[in-house]
Design a protein around this motif. Sequence first.
Motif, PDB file in Angstrom:
ATOM      1  N   THR A 121      45.468  29.209  38.827  1.00 49.65           N
ATOM      2  CA  THR A 121      45.653  30.400  38.321  1.00 49.65           C
ATOM      3  C   THR A 121      46.692  30.542  37.083  1.00 49.65           C
ATOM      4  O   THR A 121      46.398  30.780  36.039  1.00 49.65           O
ATOM      5  CB  THR A 121      46.012  31.496  39.207  1.00 49.65           C
ATOM      6  OG1 THR A 121      45.102  31.698  40.125  1.00 49.65           O
ATOM      7  CG2 THR A 121      46.073  32.976  38.651  1.00 49.65           C
ATOM      8  N   SER A 122      47.991  30.364  37.515  1.00 50.80           N
ATOM      9  CA  SER A 122      49.157  30.021  36.339  1.00 50.80           C
ATOM     10  C   SER A 122      49.289  28.661  36.057  1.00 50.80           C
ATOM     11  O   SER A 122      49.521  28.582  34.972  1.00 50.80           O
ATOM     12  CB  SER A 122      50.530  30.633  37.142  1.00 50.80           C
ATOM     13  OG  SER A 122      50.255  31.787  37.572  1.00 50.80           O
ATOM     14  N   LEU A 156      47.516  27.203  32.594  1.00 47.52           N
ATOM     15  CA  LEU A 156      46.433  27.437  32.090  1.00 47.52           C
ATOM     16  C   LEU A 156      46.521  28.386  31.054  1.00 47.52           C
ATOM     17  O   LEU A 156      47.127  29.516  31.123  1.00 47.52           O
ATOM     18  CB  LEU A 156      45.449  28.233  33.243  1.00 47.52           C
ATOM     19  CG  LEU A 156      45.085  27.260  34.505  1.00 47.52           C
ATOM     20  CD1 LEU A 156      44.613  28.216  35.678  1.00 47.52           C
ATOM     21  CD2 LEU A 156      43.975  26.462  33.840  1.00 47.52           C
ATOM     22  N   PRO A 157      46.096  28.035  29.841  1.00 49.66           N
ATOM     23  CA  PRO A 157      46.282  28.599  28.582  1.00 49.66           C
ATOM     24  C   PRO A 157      45.962  30.133  28.694  1.00 49.66           C
ATOM     25  O   PRO A 157      46.596  31.079  27.903  1.00 49.66           O
ATOM     26  CB  PRO A 157      45.355  27.962  27.667  1.00 49.66           C
ATOM     27  CG  PRO A 157      45.199  26.629  28.131  1.00 49.66           C
ATOM     28  CD  PRO A 157      45.267  26.944  29.677  1.00 49.66           C
ATOM     29  N   GLN A 238      41.006  32.353  43.805  1.00 50.89           N
ATOM     30  CA  GLN A 238      40.439  32.306  45.318  1.00 50.89           C
ATOM     31  C   GLN A 238      39.944  33.714  45.536  1.00 50.89           C
ATOM     32  O   GLN A 238      40.871  34.787  45.330  1.00 50.89           O
ATOM     33  CB  GLN A 238      41.373  31.653  46.273  1.00 50.89           C
ATOM     34  CG  GLN A 238      41.558  30.301  46.141  1.00 50.89           C
ATOM     35  CD  GLN A 238      40.404  29.342  46.139  1.00 50.89           C
ATOM     36  OE1 GLN A 238      39.704  29.425  47.085  1.00 50.89           O
ATOM     37  NE2 GLN A 238      40.233  28.348  45.201  1.00 50.89           N
ATOM     38  N   TRP A 239      39.026  33.898  46.307  1.00 49.04           N
ATOM     39  CA  TRP A 239      38.756  35.089  46.806  1.00 49.04           C
ATOM     40  C   TRP A 239      39.761  35.673  47.922  1.00 49.04           C
ATOM     41  O   TRP A 239      40.091  36.895  47.814  1.00 49.04           O
ATOM     42  CB  TRP A 239      37.240  35.157  47.550  1.00 49.04           C
ATOM     43  CG  TRP A 239      36.256  35.376  46.677  1.00 49.04           C
ATOM     44  CD1 TRP A 239      35.526  34.114  46.200  1.00 49.04           C
ATOM     45  CD2 TRP A 239      35.812  36.378  45.911  1.00 49.04           C
ATOM     46  NE1 TRP A 239      34.553  34.544  45.232  1.00 49.04           N
ATOM     47  CE2 TRP A 239      34.622  36.001  45.030  1.00 49.04           C
ATOM     48  CE3 TRP A 239      36.027  37.774  45.628  1.00 49.04           C
ATOM     49  CZ2 TRP A 239      34.046  36.921  44.131  1.00 49.04           C
ATOM     50  CZ3 TRP A 239      35.469  38.601  44.851  1.00 49.04           C
ATOM     51  CH2 TRP A 239      34.205  38.187  44.133  1.00 49.04           C
ATOM     52  N   LYS A 253      39.083  37.963  39.229  1.00 53.97           N
ATOM     53  CA  LYS A 253      39.203  36.411  39.697  1.00 53.97           C
ATOM     54  C   LYS A 253      38.764  35.304  38.563  1.00 53.97           C
ATOM     55  O   LYS A 253      37.870  35.491  37.858  1.00 53.97           O
ATOM     56  CB  LYS A 253      37.992  36.346  40.849  1.00 53.97           C
ATOM     57  CG  LYS A 253      37.834  34.755  41.226  1.00 53.97           C
ATOM     58  CD  LYS A 253      36.809  34.829  42.333  1.00 53.97           C
ATOM     59  CE  LYS A 253      36.902  33.490  42.917  1.00 53.97           C
ATOM     60  NZ  LYS A 253      36.547  32.180  41.898  1.00 53.97           N
ATOM     61  N   LEU A 254      39.444  34.401  38.577  1.00 54.50           N
ATOM     62  CA  LEU A 254      39.153  33.099  37.590  1.00 54.50           C
ATOM     63  C   LEU A 254      38.469  32.302  38.306  1.00 54.50           C
ATOM     64  O   LEU A 254      38.245  32.061  39.656  1.00 54.50           O
ATOM     65  CB  LEU A 254      40.614  32.569  37.429  1.00 54.50           C
ATOM     66  CG  LEU A 254      41.745  33.304  36.354  1.00 54.50           C
ATOM     67  CD1 LEU A 254      42.955  32.684  36.465  1.00 54.50           C
ATOM     68  CD2 LEU A 254      41.118  33.459  34.878  1.00 54.50           C
TER      69      LEU A 254
END
Length: 262
Positions: A121-122, A156-157, A238-239, A253-254
Amino acid sequence: MELIAGVPLLFLTLTLIATSQASQVEKPLPIHPLRSAYGSGHDHHLHGISCASWRLGVEAYNLRDWKTVPSSCEAYVGHYMLGHLYRQDSKVVVDAAALYAQGLNLTKDGKDVWVFDIDETSLSNLPYFAKHGFGVEPYNATLSKQWVDTGKGPALPESLRLYKKLLSLGFKIVFLTGRQEVQRKITVTNLKEAGYHTWEKLILRSPEDTGTAIAYKSSKRKELEAHGYRILGNIGDQWSDILGSNVGQRTFKLPDPMYYIS
């Protein structure tokens, strides 16, 4: 130096880092040179079902509790993660999150927060997964910890772009991760080197935090709200990052077809 199909793994890491440091990139990333090692993008099939359909099932939360990426889908997932589609899909999510955030009237009391997960995510663990079959190999806690302890996860850009936007709007940032408390120092270093320079709280999992990821993150969000924080946004790959209780006013959600955490 580690090699993937003759291409230095370091090149993948440097490309991700350079991209994450670019300012307000509007165009999607060009297809990564490593993609050639994982096919031309043609779909693969799992027992007669396309891997694209498998990924759709994962992202729609119709497929649950899976342990590894199907072996026949390794090339497909590798192509997706190293190509431009992963970046484009992330951009769609972040654009929606930014638009939502811009429409909110914050209270200016320092209690309006946005919760970020960390891994996928980050920070990206793609250099690690590129060496381990993009999720085809079973999870190895020892190897995974060794990678995290290097502190080399690039940002993550799109997530970094959202982070900066939220700070400019007046949000406080809370990082809520399943990483262990003993990894706090290296996590702080990695976040700052990747461009995440400030936050309200960094919550890691202590030995007393038992139970599933959903239960753990729900309890930590409940504690935040008990201290007067308002969770206006919540983003994760993640869920289990966005399910449970006290999830916040909006969740995002990514994409992540490489692993599943319940």
